[in-house]
Design an enzyme around this catalytic site. Sequence first.
Site, PDB file in Angstrom:
ATOM      1  N   LYS A 188       0.858  -1.181   0.000  1.00  0.00           N
ATOM      2  CA  LYS A 188       0.000   0.000   0.000  1.00  0.00           C
ATOM      3  C   LYS A 188       0.894   1.231   0.000  1.00  0.00           C
ATOM      4  O   LYS A 188       1.621   1.489   0.950  1.00  0.00           O
ATOM      5  CB  LYS A 188      -0.897  -0.001   1.224  1.00  0.00           C
ATOM      6  CG  LYS A 188      -1.895   1.146   1.250  1.00  0.00           C
ATOM      7  CD  LYS A 188      -2.827   1.004   2.434  1.00  0.00           C
ATOM      8  CE  LYS A 188      -3.863   2.097   2.486  1.00  0.00           C
ATOM      9  NZ  LYS A 188      -4.721   1.979   3.669  1.00  0.00           N
ATOM     10  N   ARG A 219     -10.914   9.437   1.373  1.00  0.00           N
ATOM     11  CA  ARG A 219     -10.763  10.008   2.725  1.00  0.00           C
ATOM     12  C   ARG A 219     -11.836  11.035   3.004  1.00  0.00           C
ATOM     13  O   ARG A 219     -12.324  11.150   4.122  1.00  0.00           O
ATOM     14  CB  ARG A 219      -9.369  10.614   2.878  1.00  0.00           C
ATOM     15  CG  ARG A 219      -8.348   9.518   2.986  1.00  0.00           C
ATOM     16  CD  ARG A 219      -6.971  10.051   3.209  1.00  0.00           C
ATOM     17  NE  ARG A 219      -6.026   8.950   3.136  1.00  0.00           N
ATOM     18  CZ  ARG A 219      -4.726   9.126   2.994  1.00  0.00           C
ATOM     19  NH1 ARG A 219      -4.218  10.341   2.919  1.00  0.00           N
ATOM     20  NH2 ARG A 219      -3.939   8.075   2.947  1.00  0.00           N
ATOM     21  N   GLU A 228       7.434  -6.892   1.450  1.00  0.00           N
ATOM     22  CA  GLU A 228       6.221  -6.844   2.285  1.00  0.00           C
ATOM     23  C   GLU A 228       5.287  -8.005   1.949  1.00  0.00           C
ATOM     24  O   GLU A 228       4.676  -8.599   2.835  1.00  0.00           O
ATOM     25  CB  GLU A 228       5.475  -5.515   2.079  1.00  0.00           C
ATOM     26  CG  GLU A 228       6.223  -4.281   2.564  1.00  0.00           C
ATOM     27  CD  GLU A 228       6.128  -4.097   4.081  1.00  0.00           C
ATOM     28  OE1 GLU A 228       5.380  -4.857   4.725  1.00  0.00           O
ATOM     29  OE2 GLU A 228       6.811  -3.208   4.611  1.00  0.00           O
ATOM     30  N   LYS A 235      -2.057  -1.535  -3.911  1.00  0.00           N
ATOM     31  CA  LYS A 235      -2.905  -0.345  -3.872  1.00  0.00           C
ATOM     32  C   LYS A 235      -2.036   0.902  -3.909  1.00  0.00           C
ATOM     33  O   LYS A 235      -1.093   0.976  -3.133  1.00  0.00           O
ATOM     34  CB  LYS A 235      -3.727  -0.384  -2.579  1.00  0.00           C
ATOM     35  CG  LYS A 235      -4.669   0.787  -2.366  1.00  0.00           C
ATOM     36  CD  LYS A 235      -5.421   0.642  -1.061  1.00  0.00           C
ATOM     37  CE  LYS A 235      -6.399   1.788  -0.891  1.00  0.00           C
ATOM     38  NZ  LYS A 235      -7.114   1.749   0.369  1.00  0.00           N
ATOM     39  N   TYR A 278     -14.684   0.910  -7.827  1.00  0.00           N
ATOM     40  CA  TYR A 278     -15.956   1.613  -7.675  1.00  0.00           C
ATOM     41  C   TYR A 278     -16.782   1.522  -8.961  1.00  0.00           C
ATOM     42  O   TYR A 278     -17.955   1.877  -8.974  1.00  0.00           O
ATOM     43  CB  TYR A 278     -15.714   3.081  -7.313  1.00  0.00           C
ATOM     44  CG  TYR A 278     -14.965   3.248  -6.013  1.00  0.00           C
ATOM     45  CD1 TYR A 278     -15.648   3.251  -4.796  1.00  0.00           C
ATOM     46  CD2 TYR A 278     -13.579   3.366  -5.985  1.00  0.00           C
ATOM     47  CE1 TYR A 278     -14.968   3.384  -3.601  1.00  0.00           C
ATOM     48  CE2 TYR A 278     -12.887   3.497  -4.795  1.00  0.00           C
ATOM     49  CZ  TYR A 278     -13.583   3.501  -3.602  1.00  0.00           C
ATOM     50  OH  TYR A 278     -12.909   3.614  -2.420  1.00  0.00           O
TER      51      TYR A 278
HETATM   52 ZN   LIG Z   1      -6.274   3.105   7.579  1.00  0.00          ZN
END
Ligand SMILES: [Zn+2]
Length: 275
Positions: free
Chosen positions: A146, A156, A184, A199, A264
Site C-alpha cells: 500500500k 478520505r 512486504e 494499492k 468503484y
Molecule cells: Zn487506515
Amino acid sequence: MPGVYQESVDEVVEECREVAGLGLSAVILFGLPERKDAKGSSSLLANGVVQRAVAAIKKANLNLIVMTDVCLCEYTDHGHCGVIENGEIANDATLEILAEQALSHARAGADIVAPSDMMDGRVSAIRKKLDANGLADTAILSYAAKYCSAFYGPFREAAQSAPQFGDRRSYQMDPANVREALKEVALDLEEGADMVMVKPALAYLDVIRATRERFDIPVGAYNVSGEYAMVKAAAQKGWLDEKRTVLEILTGIQRAGADIILTYHAKDVAKWLKA
Ligand SMILES: [Zn+2]
C-alpha cells in the site's frame, strides 16, 4: 464522488441484493462509526456498524463473499491507521486492536478480513487471534503493498478519515520503491496471508506484475477512489468515453496480473457486460 454513497445497515443489504443480482461475487465493507476516539474503540463493538452490516448481509443469504476492511483510520479522531504514543504511530500497541477488530468481523460472519493499516506484524497477530477463536477458515486478504498516494483523496473525504495531523508516510510505502513491495508481500505470506493487495492499481501496474510473477497466490488490485474520480470527472465533461475507458483500465489491471480487482466501477461494468 458520483455514484458513491454512505449506507445504513438496512440500505447496505438492499445494495448487496442488487450487487449479487448483477453477478458480482464479493463486497468489501468500510465502517463509519457514530463516535470516533483516539484508539478507534468503536471498531471493536459486536454491535458496531460493520459487524451489524456483515450479519445482516449474511442473514439475507445472498450469493456474495463478504470482506471487511480492518483498520483504525475510519474510527480514530486523529484519522491515523494506528494509535498514537508520544506523537508517533505505535505499531505494537495497534496490533492487538486490529486483531480484536478482525475477530469481531469474523464472528459476525465475514468470509475475508482485509487489514489495510500497514502496521508490521498485523497479519500474524490477526491469524493467531482468529485461529485461537475457532475461526481458522476466515481468510486474510492483506494490503501488502500500500503506497503513500495522492489517489486516496476522494475516499478520505467520503470516509471522513483524512489524518488530522501529519501524513501516513511512516507506515505507507514510498511510490518509488518496488523491491520493498515484494518484501512486504513475502512477509505477509509468511505471517499467514491468503492473498495480497496492491494499492493503488493504475500507477503501480509493474508492482502487480512483479507480485504475480514472484508469488503463486491470488493477487488483488485496488482501483482506488482517485483513479475512479479522474475517469468520472472527465466523462462528465465529455472528454472521455466512460465505458470504453473503464473497460480498458480494468483490462490493463487484469493483464498486469490481478486476479481480484476492487473497483468503484464494479456495478457499471457488471451492467455493461450483461447488456
Ligand atoms: Zn487506515
